[in-house]
Design a protein around this motif. Structure first.
Motif, PDB file in Angstrom:
ATOM      1  N   SER A  32       0.812  -1.211   0.000  1.00  0.00           N
ATOM      2  CA  SER A  32       0.000   0.000   0.000  1.00  0.00           C
ATOM      3  C   SER A  32       0.848   1.264   0.000  1.00  0.00           C
ATOM      4  N   LEU A  63      -5.339  -6.392  -1.515  1.00  0.00           N
ATOM      5  CA  LEU A  63      -5.822  -6.216  -2.885  1.00  0.00           C
ATOM      6  C   LEU A  63      -6.420  -7.495  -3.457  1.00  0.00           C
ATOM      7  N   SER A  87      -8.221 -10.073   1.999  1.00  0.00           N
ATOM      8  CA  SER A  87      -9.485  -9.341   1.949  1.00  0.00           C
ATOM      9  C   SER A  87     -10.107  -9.446   0.562  1.00  0.00           C
ATOM     10  N   SER A  89     -12.810  -7.231  -0.001  1.00  0.00           N
ATOM     11  CA  SER A  89     -13.617  -6.018  -0.062  1.00  0.00           C
ATOM     12  C   SER A  89     -13.281  -5.149  -1.267  1.00  0.00           C
ATOM     13  N   LYS A  90     -12.026  -5.125  -1.667  1.00  0.00           N
ATOM     14  CA  LYS A  90     -11.649  -4.329  -2.839  1.00  0.00           C
ATOM     15  C   LYS A  90     -11.996  -5.038  -4.142  1.00  0.00           C
ATOM     16  N   SER A  91     -11.812  -6.325  -4.186  1.00  0.00           N
ATOM     17  CA  SER A  91     -12.012  -7.056  -5.441  1.00  0.00           C
ATOM     18  C   SER A  91     -13.470  -7.426  -5.689  1.00  0.00           C
ATOM     19  N   PRO A  94     -17.004  -3.537  -1.371  1.00  0.00           N
ATOM     20  CA  PRO A  94     -16.757  -3.089  -0.002  1.00  0.00           C
ATOM     21  C   PRO A  94     -17.860  -3.471   0.981  1.00  0.00           C
ATOM     22  N   TYR A 150      -7.908  -0.698 -13.593  1.00  0.00           N
ATOM     23  CA  TYR A 150      -7.094  -0.020 -12.580  1.00  0.00           C
ATOM     24  C   TYR A 150      -5.656   0.169 -13.073  1.00  0.00           C
ATOM     25  N   LEU A 175      -4.270   0.619  -5.708  1.00  0.00           N
ATOM     26  CA  LEU A 175      -5.344   1.537  -6.063  1.00  0.00           C
ATOM     27  C   LEU A 175      -4.979   2.990  -5.793  1.00  0.00           C
ATOM     28  N   GLY A 219      -8.975   4.509  -7.500  1.00  0.00           N
ATOM     29  CA  GLY A 219     -10.047   3.537  -7.421  1.00  0.00           C
ATOM     30  C   GLY A 219     -11.298   3.979  -8.157  1.00  0.00           C
TER      31      GLY A 219
END
Length: 239
Positions: A32, A63, A87, A89-91, A94, A150, A175, A219
């Motif tokens: 990040s 990511l 996670s 949530s991004k792919s 959210p 992206y 992002l 993003g």
């Protein structure tokens, strides 16, 4: 701990281990802060440093499926020491607020027991939704399109900034872009005066001597990328 384009620097990790830490937390994929991915070669060197230690390795994969390059984590080499937190949530959205955690039995049980003390719980409906999405060809294709989009946005903004004399530290993945500035606080004030909210690197820096920079999020599709590049270029020179 210091990192470079290939991931954590082994010598820096060795120095950190002299302080007898209990855990090594890092991002092997789409860091990040730098946007870089750890290479298999660097992974092997880091594994050599951590092997035969009692340090718990925690891999933060924020990511997930949006990353461009293959995942090169330590779990395959040091399975008894490594916990992976991935996670979605991004792919995958959210609203899911979901991550999958895997690792050796002892830290997994500690995490399960600790979670029982609070009011936290994970919706079975959302878990089932994610399970379906992970096996759906249509969703996989959509994630692939998002990954490509992206990447285009990162490249576009990096090129627009370069045209204005501002070279970002890295734009391999992730992002966002980190834009170097002369004065973080003044740069953020310049952006705020034009209605743009951003974050500075100092807010998440633990080590002193970090290079001052501000984040440009990619993003969301920017309607006027040239104007955004102009603002960030102006902010980068603010004293």
């Amino acid at each position: 701990m210091a990192i470079d384009a290939d991931g954590p620097i082994p010598e820096s990790l060795k120095q950190a281990l002299t302080k007898q830490p209990v855990a090594f937390i890092y991002e092997p994929c789409a860091n990040s802060r730098s946007g870089t991915n750890m290479t298999p070669e660097r992974r092997d060197l880091i594994a050599d440093v951590l092997r035969d230690t009692r340090v718990l390795i925690i891999e933060d994969d924020g990511l997930g499926d949006l990353a461009l390059r293959p995942y090169a984590g330590l779990g395959a080499l040091l399975p008894s020491q490594t916990v992976l937190v991935r996670s979605y949530s991004k792919s995958h959205g959210p609203d899911l607020r979901l991550a999958v955690v895997g690792g050796p039995a002892e830290p997994m049980e500690r995490a399960r027991l600790y979670r029982q003390f609070g009011a936290g719980w994970t919706s079975r409906t959302l878990q089932n939704a994610l399970a379906w999405m992970l096996t759906s060809d249509a969703v996989r294709a959509q994630v692939q399109r998002a990954r490509t989009e992206y990447a285009k946005r990162r490249t576009q903004m990096a090129e627009l900034l370069a045209d204005r004399g501002v070279v970002v530290e890295s734009h391999d993945d992730g992002l966002g872009l980190w834009v170097p500035v002369l004065n973080e606080q003044q740069a953020l004030l310049v952006l705020a005066s034009h209605g743009v909210a951003a974050g500075g690197a100092s807010g998440g820096a633990i080590r002193s001597g970090h290079r001052q920079s501000i984040r440009l999020a990619i993003g969301k599709q920017l309607e006027r990328p040239d104007e955004v590049a102009d603002l960030y270029a102006m902010a980068s020179r603010a004293l």
